[in-house]
Design a protein around this motif. Structure first.
Motif, PDB file in Angstrom:
ATOM      1  N   MET A  21     102.862  26.287   5.993  1.00 23.24           N
ATOM      2  CA  MET A  21     101.580  26.975   5.879  1.00 23.24           C
ATOM      3  C   MET A  21     101.800  28.399   5.384  1.00 23.24           C
ATOM      4  N   SER A  22     100.918  28.883   4.498  1.00 24.15           N
ATOM      5  CA  SER A  22     101.133  30.243   3.995  1.00 24.15           C
ATOM      6  C   SER A  22     100.678  31.263   5.042  1.00 24.15           C
ATOM      7  N   ALA A  23     101.234  32.463   4.909  1.00 22.71           N
ATOM      8  CA  ALA A  23     100.938  33.509   5.894  1.00 22.71           C
ATOM      9  C   ALA A  23      99.479  33.935   5.785  1.00 22.71           C
ATOM     10  N   ARG A  24      98.882  34.261   6.921  1.00 20.19           N
ATOM     11  CA  ARG A  24      97.502  34.747   6.965  1.00 20.19           C
ATOM     12  C   ARG A  24      97.482  36.223   6.529  1.00 20.19           C
ATOM     13  N   PRO A  25      96.737  36.562   5.463  1.00 15.12           N
ATOM     14  CA  PRO A  25      96.684  37.977   5.074  1.00 15.12           C
ATOM     15  C   PRO A  25      95.847  38.784   6.071  1.00 15.12           C
ATOM     16  N   ILE A  26      96.400  39.898   6.512  1.00 13.14           N
ATOM     17  CA  ILE A  26      95.665  40.733   7.476  1.00 13.14           C
ATOM     18  C   ILE A  26      95.701  42.203   7.055  1.00 13.14           C
ATOM     19  N   VAL A  27      94.645  42.911   7.471  1.00 16.22           N
ATOM     20  CA  VAL A  27      94.631  44.372   7.416  1.00 16.22           C
ATOM     21  C   VAL A  27      94.448  44.836   8.856  1.00 16.22           C
ATOM     22  N   ILE A  28      95.138  45.909   9.209  1.00 18.18           N
ATOM     23  CA  ILE A  28      95.106  46.393  10.599  1.00 18.18           C
ATOM     24  C   ILE A  28      94.435  47.765  10.627  1.00 18.18           C
ATOM     25  N   ASP A  29      93.418  47.906  11.467  1.00 15.45           N
ATOM     26  CA  ASP A  29      92.795  49.219  11.671  1.00 15.45           C
ATOM     27  C   ASP A  29      93.184  49.673  13.080  1.00 15.45           C
ATOM     28  N   PRO A  75      92.784  57.514   1.284  1.00 16.25           N
ATOM     29  CA  PRO A  75      91.509  57.522   2.028  1.00 16.25           C
ATOM     30  C   PRO A  75      91.187  56.120   2.579  1.00 16.25           C
ATOM     31  N   GLY A  76      90.914  56.050   3.872  1.00 17.78           N
ATOM     32  CA  GLY A  76      90.952  54.790   4.596  1.00 17.78           C
ATOM     33  C   GLY A  76      89.886  53.774   4.242  1.00 17.78           C
ATOM     34  N   VAL A  77      88.612  54.182   4.214  1.00 17.92           N
ATOM     35  CA  VAL A  77      87.555  53.189   3.979  1.00 17.92           C
ATOM     36  C   VAL A  77      87.613  52.666   2.543  1.00 17.92           C
ATOM     37  N   PRO A  78      87.811  53.530   1.522  1.00 13.05           N
ATOM     38  CA  PRO A  78      87.998  52.987   0.159  1.00 13.05           C
ATOM     39  C   PRO A  78      89.206  52.042   0.077  1.00 13.05           C
ATOM     40  N   LEU A  79      90.268  52.365   0.784  1.00 17.87           N
ATOM     41  CA  LEU A  79      91.444  51.466   0.771  1.00 17.87           C
ATOM     42  C   LEU A  79      91.077  50.108   1.372  1.00 17.87           C
ATOM     43  N   LEU A  80      90.374  50.148   2.478  1.00 19.23           N
ATOM     44  CA  LEU A  80      89.938  48.903   3.126  1.00 19.23           C
ATOM     45  C   LEU A  80      89.098  48.076   2.151  1.00 19.23           C
ATOM     46  N   ALA A  81      88.142  48.739   1.478  1.00 20.36           N
ATOM     47  CA  ALA A  81      87.269  48.036   0.521  1.00 20.36           C
ATOM     48  C   ALA A  81      88.092  47.454  -0.628  1.00 20.36           C
ATOM     49  N   ASP A  82      89.062  48.213  -1.125  1.00 20.13           N
ATOM     50  CA  ASP A  82      89.890  47.712  -2.234  1.00 20.13           C
ATOM     51  C   ASP A  82      90.730  46.512  -1.801  1.00 20.13           C
ATOM     52  N   LEU A  83      91.303  46.604  -0.603  1.00 20.03           N
ATOM     53  CA  LEU A  83      92.154  45.502  -0.132  1.00 20.03           C
ATOM     54  C   LEU A  83      91.336  44.226   0.028  1.00 20.03           C
ATOM     55  N   LEU A  84      90.132  44.368   0.584  1.00 20.83           N
ATOM     56  CA  LEU A  84      89.293  43.180   0.816  1.00 20.83           C
ATOM     57  C   LEU A  84      88.739  42.643  -0.495  1.00 20.83           C
TER      58      LEU A  84
END
Ligand code: BDR
Ligand code: CA
Length: 313
Positions: free
Chosen positions: A1-9, A102-111
């Motif tokens: 199974m492939s790894a689950r992609p996650i972002v951590i806040d 910058p955190g929120v733009p990074l989160l938006a870009d990653l998602l």
């Protein structure tokens, strides 16, 4: 199974540090980014800690600097009395030279830039996630699932106040915004994390390995006890339990219930109101973690931290 992609806040935070270790050690998850938010200590320190931990754990992902305080309230108190003034129980890590994005733009870009939907593991106040919802609602809707450390069922509702758990207490309006948004949520509350106690006796493989990770974990456990927290020398693994669920959801049982977050009350701000009545007007919006398989969780912590200890030398 492939790894689950996650972002951590995260707001490191001693138990945040343990959660990051668990993620870094686990092939079941692929850490795409780490965003620091103000919480246990101020944003300068949580961001510096997130970057220093990413260096220590050899995580190549970007690190972001998120919200410096609650959505609109004056800052509530931090948790330096639990985590120490530097957020790591006084343990000094080498300062990172990483660029903080910058955190929120990074989160938006990653998602938004991911081919696969991403699971977001939140182990601090929910301010960044609420800002994401406010500023990038369509991107926020792409979240596969939010695994949220916060709240608790009504028998174990609070630690920061009698009614509220710290992460929700620190920004009740953000928590209310997130739970009112239409995205799958797993709530890992105090009723669950108080089952997930881990102490020195539970980590024999890690002590046998005896490297840098073992040294940091030993310091964290000792400092937590010295500060007067935990139970019998063991620590409630709030944030590591949330991470463990991203790694292996079968470690817990959940109940699908309606959860709303109190953000008006004079003495109840930040309280998770978990509705067990199953009324048609309040359909389930949250998978609430109820029972933890404690022996398997402890074994996961020991095995993975020991492997990490050997790999980072
Ligand atoms: C939560 O609050 C913080 O102090 C911990 O890091 C954890 O995320 C527990 O209530
Ligand atoms: Ca935390």
């Amino acid at each position: 199974m492939s790894a689950r992609p996650i972002v951590i806040d995260t707001d490191p935070g001693v138990d945040d540090a343990l959660a990051l270790m668990l993620a870094a050690a686990s092939p079941e998850v692929d850490v795409r980014g780490i965003i620091a938010v103000a919480g246990n200590v101020g944003i300068d320190q949580t961001a510096a800690n997130a970057a220093a931990l990413a260096d220590l754990l050899e995580l190549a992902c970007p690190v972001g600097r998120g919200a410096a305080g609650p959505l609109w309230r004056r800052d509530t108190e931090n948790a330096a009395h639990v985590h120490g003034n530097n957020g790591l129980g006084g343990y000094e890590l080498p300062r990172s030279s990483r660029e903080l994005i910058p955190g929120v733009p990074l989160l938006a870009d990653l998602l938004g830039g991911s081919d696969e939907p991403i699971t977001v593991v939140t182990i601090g106040p929910l301010t960044d996630i609420a800002l994401l919802i406010n500023e990038h609602a369509d991107t926020a809707r792409q979240i596969e699932r939010l695994i949220v450390m916060g709240g608790g069922t009504l028998d174990v509702p609070g630690n920061a106040s009698a009614a509220a758990e710290f992460n929700f207490y620190a920004d009740p309006d953000a928590a209310a915004r997130v739970f009112a948004f239409d995205v799958p949520i797993t709530m890992v509350g105090l009723n669950a994390t108080h089952q997930a106690l881990v102490g020195p006796d539970d980590l024999p493989q890690l002590w046998a390995s005896g490297g840098r990770i073992a040294h940091l974990v030993e310091h964290i456990l000792e400092d937590y006890e010295r500060a007067g927290y935990g139970s019998g020398g063991a620590m409630e693994m709030h944030d590591p339990l949330a991470m463990a669920i991203a790694i292996d959801p079968t470690l817990v049982t959940t109940a699908a219930l309606h959860v709303d977050i109190e953000n008006v009350g004079r003495i109840t701000a930040g309280m998770a109101v978990v509705d067990h009545r199953h009324r048609p007007g309040s359909p389930p919006n949250t998978d609430v973690v109820m029972q933890v398989d404690v022996p398997r969780f402890r074994a996961l912590m020991d095995t993975r931290l020991a492997e990490l200890d050997r790999s980072v030398g």
